[in-house]
Write an enzyme that holds these catalytic residues in place. Structure first.
Site, PDB file in Angstrom:
ATOM      1  N   GLU A 151      -4.096  -4.374  -7.155  1.00 34.46           N
ATOM      2  CA  GLU A 151      -4.216  -2.854  -7.714  1.00 34.46           C
ATOM      3  C   GLU A 151      -4.349  -2.031  -6.726  1.00 34.46           C
ATOM      4  O   GLU A 151      -5.454  -1.018  -7.037  1.00 34.46           O
ATOM      5  CB  GLU A 151      -4.958  -2.910  -8.752  1.00 34.46           C
ATOM      6  CG  GLU A 151      -4.363  -3.706 -10.145  1.00 34.46           C
ATOM      7  CD  GLU A 151      -4.642  -3.383 -11.350  1.00 34.46           C
ATOM      8  OE1 GLU A 151      -5.168  -2.138 -11.692  1.00 34.46           O
ATOM      9  OE2 GLU A 151      -4.098  -4.146 -12.399  1.00 34.46           O
ATOM     10  N   SER A 182       0.881  -1.329   0.030  1.00 34.07           N
ATOM     11  CA  SER A 182       0.003  -0.029   0.019  1.00 34.07           C
ATOM     12  C   SER A 182       0.891   1.510   0.068  1.00 34.07           C
ATOM     13  O   SER A 182       0.633   2.145  -0.637  1.00 34.07           O
ATOM     14  CB  SER A 182      -0.833   0.013   1.148  1.00 34.07           C
ATOM     15  OG  SER A 182      -1.933  -0.995   1.246  1.00 34.07           O
ATOM     16  N   ILE A 212       4.075 -10.345  -7.849  1.00 33.55           N
ATOM     17  CA  ILE A 212       4.191  -9.780  -9.100  1.00 33.55           C
ATOM     18  C   ILE A 212       3.179 -10.699 -10.061  1.00 33.55           C
ATOM     19  O   ILE A 212       3.721 -11.850 -10.440  1.00 33.55           O
ATOM     20  CB  ILE A 212       5.514  -9.531  -9.851  1.00 33.55           C
ATOM     21  CG1 ILE A 212       6.166  -8.509  -8.758  1.00 33.55           C
ATOM     22  CG2 ILE A 212       5.474  -9.021 -11.161  1.00 33.55           C
ATOM     23  CD1 ILE A 212       5.866  -7.367  -8.605  1.00 33.55           C
TER      24      ILE A 212
HETATM   25  N1  CAA Z   1      -1.663  10.456 -10.340  1.00 34.72           N
HETATM   26  C1  CAA Z   1      -0.665  11.637 -10.432  1.00 34.72           C
HETATM   27  N2  CAA Z   1       0.222  11.930  -9.330  1.00 34.72           N
HETATM   28  C2  CAA Z   1      -0.158  11.423  -8.169  1.00 34.72           C
HETATM   29  C3  CAA Z   1      -1.223  10.608  -8.026  1.00 34.72           C
HETATM   30  C4  CAA Z   1      -1.963  10.237  -9.203  1.00 34.72           C
HETATM   31  N3  CAA Z   1      -2.951   9.492  -9.084  1.00 34.72           N
HETATM   32  N4  CAA Z   1      -1.245  10.262  -6.802  1.00 34.72           N
HETATM   33  C5  CAA Z   1      -0.280  10.673  -6.181  1.00 34.72           C
HETATM   34  N5  CAA Z   1       0.442  11.453  -7.021  1.00 34.72           N
HETATM   35  C6  CAA Z   1       1.767  12.415  -6.736  1.00 34.72           C
HETATM   36  C7  CAA Z   1       1.241  13.443  -5.654  1.00 34.72           C
HETATM   37  O1  CAA Z   1       0.662  14.517  -6.523  1.00 34.72           O
HETATM   38  C8  CAA Z   1       2.516  13.697  -5.161  1.00 34.72           C
HETATM   39  O2  CAA Z   1       3.342  14.557  -5.898  1.00 34.72           O
HETATM   40  P1  CAA Z   1       3.605  16.192  -5.302  1.00 34.72           P
HETATM   41  O3  CAA Z   1       4.263  16.080  -4.133  1.00 34.72           O
HETATM   42  O4  CAA Z   1       4.297  16.795  -6.594  1.00 34.72           O
HETATM   43  O5  CAA Z   1       2.325  16.754  -5.219  1.00 34.72           O
HETATM   44  C9  CAA Z   1       3.062  12.443  -5.056  1.00 34.72           C
HETATM   45  O6  CAA Z   1       2.515  11.763  -6.203  1.00 34.72           O
HETATM   46  C10 CAA Z   1       2.854  11.645  -3.767  1.00 34.72           C
HETATM   47  O7  CAA Z   1       1.563  11.860  -3.497  1.00 34.72           O
HETATM   48  P2  CAA Z   1       0.716  11.168  -1.922  1.00 34.72           P
HETATM   49  O8  CAA Z   1       1.860  11.981  -0.929  1.00 34.72           O
HETATM   50  O9  CAA Z   1      -0.491  11.250  -2.275  1.00 34.72           O
HETATM   51  O10 CAA Z   1       1.392   9.712  -1.937  1.00 34.72           O
HETATM   52  P3  CAA Z   1       1.354   8.590  -0.860  1.00 34.72           P
HETATM   53  O11 CAA Z   1       2.723   8.211  -0.489  1.00 34.72           O
HETATM   54  O12 CAA Z   1       0.481   9.312   0.317  1.00 34.72           O
HETATM   55  O13 CAA Z   1       0.545   7.371  -1.427  1.00 34.72           O
HETATM   56  C11 CAA Z   1      -1.337   6.288  -2.308  1.00 34.72           C
HETATM   57  C12 CAA Z   1      -0.701   7.792  -2.315  1.00 34.72           C
HETATM   58  C13 CAA Z   1      -2.475   6.753  -3.159  1.00 34.72           C
HETATM   59  C14 CAA Z   1      -1.826   5.710  -1.006  1.00 34.72           C
HETATM   60  C15 CAA Z   1      -0.475   5.356  -3.207  1.00 34.72           C
HETATM   61  O14 CAA Z   1       0.830   5.198  -2.343  1.00 34.72           O
HETATM   62  C16 CAA Z   1      -1.192   4.368  -3.775  1.00 34.72           C
HETATM   63  O15 CAA Z   1      -1.866   3.975  -4.609  1.00 34.72           O
HETATM   64  N6  CAA Z   1      -0.775   2.854  -2.995  1.00 34.72           N
HETATM   65  C17 CAA Z   1      -1.242   1.558  -3.390  1.00 34.72           C
HETATM   66  C18 CAA Z   1      -0.221   1.011  -4.459  1.00 34.72           C
HETATM   67  C19 CAA Z   1      -1.019   0.118  -5.285  1.00 34.72           C
HETATM   68  O16 CAA Z   1      -2.130   0.167  -5.731  1.00 34.72           O
HETATM   69  N7  CAA Z   1      -0.379  -1.040  -5.633  1.00 34.72           N
HETATM   70  C20 CAA Z   1      -0.716  -2.138  -6.563  1.00 34.72           C
HETATM   71  C21 CAA Z   1       0.534  -2.506  -7.547  1.00 34.72           C
HETATM   72  S1  CAA Z   1      -0.113  -3.353  -9.090  1.00 34.72           S
HETATM   73  C22 CAA Z   1      -0.969  -4.815  -8.658  1.00 34.72           C
HETATM   74  O17 CAA Z   1      -1.368  -5.074  -7.580  1.00 34.72           O
HETATM   75  C23 CAA Z   1      -0.946  -5.655  -9.984  1.00 34.72           C
HETATM   76  C24 CAA Z   1      -0.419  -7.024  -9.817  1.00 34.72           C
HETATM   77  O18 CAA Z   1       0.607  -7.426 -10.458  1.00 34.72           O
HETATM   78  C25 CAA Z   1      -1.006  -7.994  -8.917  1.00 34.72           C
END
Ligand code: CAA
Length: 378
Positions: free
Chosen positions: A360, A129, A154
Site C-alpha cells: 500500500e 511506487s 496482487i
Molecule cells: N488524491 C487525489 N488526487 C491525487 C492524489 C490523491 N491522494 N495524489 C495525486 N493525485 C493527483 C494529483 O493531484 C495530480 O493531478 P493534477 O495533475 O490534476 O494535479 C495527479 O494525481 C498526479 O499526481 P502526482 O504528480 O503527485 O503523481 P506522482 O506520479 O508524483 O505520484 C505518488 C504520486 C504519491 C508517488 C503515487 O504514485 C503513489 O502513491 N505511489 C505508490 C503506489 C502505491 O501505494 N501502491 C500500492 C498498491 S496497492 C497494494 O499494495 C495492495 C496489495 O494488494 C498488496
C-alpha cells in the site's frame, strides 16, 4: 485501547475467540507450507470479516471505523496473512465506493457478502511506487474495451471473485489517461500467475494477474474515463490508515508474547521480567504500539468526520510499519535464542511486520506524501 459500544464489544469478543481458537495456532503450519488456508478464510468469510467495510445500504453491517479497526487488529494479532486477505477485499471495494455506480457497488458488495474476495490491481512490474507508469492498456472496440497487460504482487490475485483493474485508455494523457475497471472472475482472457513464495504474510495469496485480449463492456469502467489514477490515490489515502492498524496488531502480539515469556523465563534466580532492562524494553514496545494505534484511529476519525486525512493516513501507515519491525526485533531480543527459533512465534512476527513497510505504498512513498503535504510539491 479502543472505546467501543456494546455491539462493538460483542463483535470483538466473537472475533477474538475465533482468532484464539481457530487461527493463531493453526496458521503456523500454513506459514511453514505457504499454502493458502482456505478453511480458515472460509470461516472468516462466514463471519463477514471479508466484508467489514460494506456500507449498510449495500447489505453490510454499517460498522463505525473504530469498530472494524478493533476487529482488524485482532485478526492481525493472530495472523497478519488473515488480516491481509480480509482487508484487501475491502480495499477493492473502495474505488467503487469513491467513483462507482450503485449497481457496481452492489455487485461487489454481494460478492463479498456471499463469501467472496476482491483484488486491487494497480501494481505492475514497472509501476510499483511509480504507480502512474502503468503499461496495461484498454483499447476501445465498439461498446467494449479490450485489455492487455500484467499486474504483479496482487493480494488475492488467485482467489478473487472481482478485480479492480487500472489500464491506460489514452497513453498520451499521462496519469489522466488511466482508467479503472470492475472485472469479474471468469472473464475470458483473465488469469492469474504463480503464487509468490513470500518472506512473510505467507498465509495470504499473492500472484500476478494477467489480461490477454480481455474484453469488458464499457459499463465496467469505474467513474469517468481518465480518472483511474485519482480514484486509486484516493483509495490508498483511506486504506493506509488501516494498514497502521494491521501493523499495530503485530506489535500488540509482540508485547503479549514478550510479557508472557519474561514472566516465566528464569535467569540469575528470578524471572527476566524483574530486570529493569526488560521492563523498560517492554515499556518502549508498548509506547510504540499504543502510539501507532492512536495515530491510525485518529486518521480514521478524520475520515469519518469528512476532514482532510491524506497526511495522517500516511503517517499512521509509515510510523506503524516502521515500529512494527522494531518492536518485533525487540520481542526476539527478549526471547533470546528462542526468539530466533521457529519453535516460538516471534520470528514469524518479524517476517510479517516487514510487509507493512512495503505494501500500500512503501514507507518512502508515505514520506513523499507527508513531505508534499507539509512543503507542497515544488
Ligand atoms: N488524491 C487525489 N488526487 C491525487 C492524489 C490523491 N491522494 N495524489 C495525486 N493525485 C493527483 C494529483 O493531484 C495530480 O493531478 P493534477 O495533475 O490534476 O494535479 C495527479 O494525481 C498526479 O499526481 P502526482 O504528480 O503527485 O503523481 P506522482 O506520479 O508524483 O505520484 C505518488 C504520486 C504519491 C508517488 C503515487 O504514485 C503513489 O502513491 N505511489 C505508490 C503506489 C502505491 O501505494 N501502491 C500500492 C498498491 S496497492 C497494494 O499494495 C495492495 C496489495 O494488494 C498488496
Amino acid at each position: 485501547m479502543y472505546i467501543l459500544d456494546e455491539e462493538g464489544k460483542d463483535l470483538l469478543a466473537t472475533v477474538k475467540e475465533f482468532c484464539e481458537k481457530e487461527v493463531k495456532e493453526q496458521c503456523k503450519a500454513y506459514d511453514e507450507s505457504g499454502e493458502w488456508p482456505k478453511d480458515i478464510n472460509d470461516k472468516a468469510c462466514e463471519m463477514g470479516l471479508n466484508a467489514l467495510e460494506v456500507p449498510e445500504e449495500y447489505g453490510g453491517l454499517g460498522l463505525s471505523k473504530n469498530t472494524y479497526a478493533a476487529l482488524y487488529e485482532e485478526m492481525s494479532k493472530a495472523d497478519a496473512g488473515l488480516f491481509t486477505t480480509m482487508s484487501a477485499s475491502n480495499l477493492a471495494m473502495k474505488p467503487l465506493l469513491i467513483a462507482g455506480r450503485k449497481d457496481q457497488i452492489q455487485r461487489a458488495a454481494d460478492l463479498l457478502l456471499g463469501g467472496g474476495y476482491g483484488a486491487f490491481c494497480l501494481t505492475e512490474p514497472m509501476a510499483g511506487s511509480d504507480a502512474s507508469n502503468n503499461k496495461t492498456v484498454a483499447v476501445k472496440d465498439g461498446d467494449d474495451y479490450i485489455i492487455n497487460g500484467r499486474k504483479c504482487f496482487i493480494t488475492n490475485g488467485g482467489i478473487a471473485d472481482f478485480y479492480i483493474v487500472t489500464a491506460m485508455t489514452d497513453k498520451t494523457k499521462g496519469v489522466k489517461g488511466m482508467s479503472a475497471f470492475l472485472v469479474e472472475k471468469g472473464t475470458k482472457g483473465l488469469s492469474s500467475g504463480n503464487e509468490e513464495n513470500k518472506m512473510g504474510i505467507r498465509t495470504s495469496n499473492t500472484t500476478d494477474v494477467i489480461f490477454e485480449d480481455m474484453r469488458v463492456p464499457a459499463s465496467a469502467m469505474i467513474g469517468a474515463e481518465g480518472t483511474g489514477f485519482k480514484t486509486c490515490m484516493e483509495t490508498l489515502d483511506i486504506t493506509r490508515a488501516l494498514m497502521g492498524i494491521g501493523a499495530t496488531g503485530i506489535m500488540q502480539r509482540c508485547v503479549d508474547e514478550a510479557v508472557a515469556y519474561s514472566k516465566q523465563r528464569i535467569t540469575f534466580g528470578q524471572p527476566i521480567g524483574k530486570f529493569q532492562a526488560i521492563q523498560f524494553m517492554i515499556a518502549d514496545m508498548e509506547i510504540k504500539t499504543e502510539t501507532a494505534r492512536q495515530m491510525s484511529l485518529h486518521a480514521l476519525k478524520l475520515q469519518e468526520l469528512g476532514l482532510p486525512y491524506s497526511k495522517e493516513s500516511a503517517i499512521a501507515k509509515c510510523y506503524a510499519g516502521d515500529m512494527a519491525v522494531k518492536v518485533a526485533l525487540d520481542a526476539i531480543q527478549i526471547l533470546g535464542g528462542y526468539g530466533y527459533s521457529r519453535e516460538y512465534p516471534v520470528e514469524k512476527l518479524l517476517r510479517d511486520a516487514k510487509i507493512f513497510q512495503l505494501y500500500e505504498g512503501t514507507n518512502q512513498i508515505q514520506r513523499v506524501v507527508i513531505s508534499r503535504s507539509v512543503m507542497g510539491k515544488f
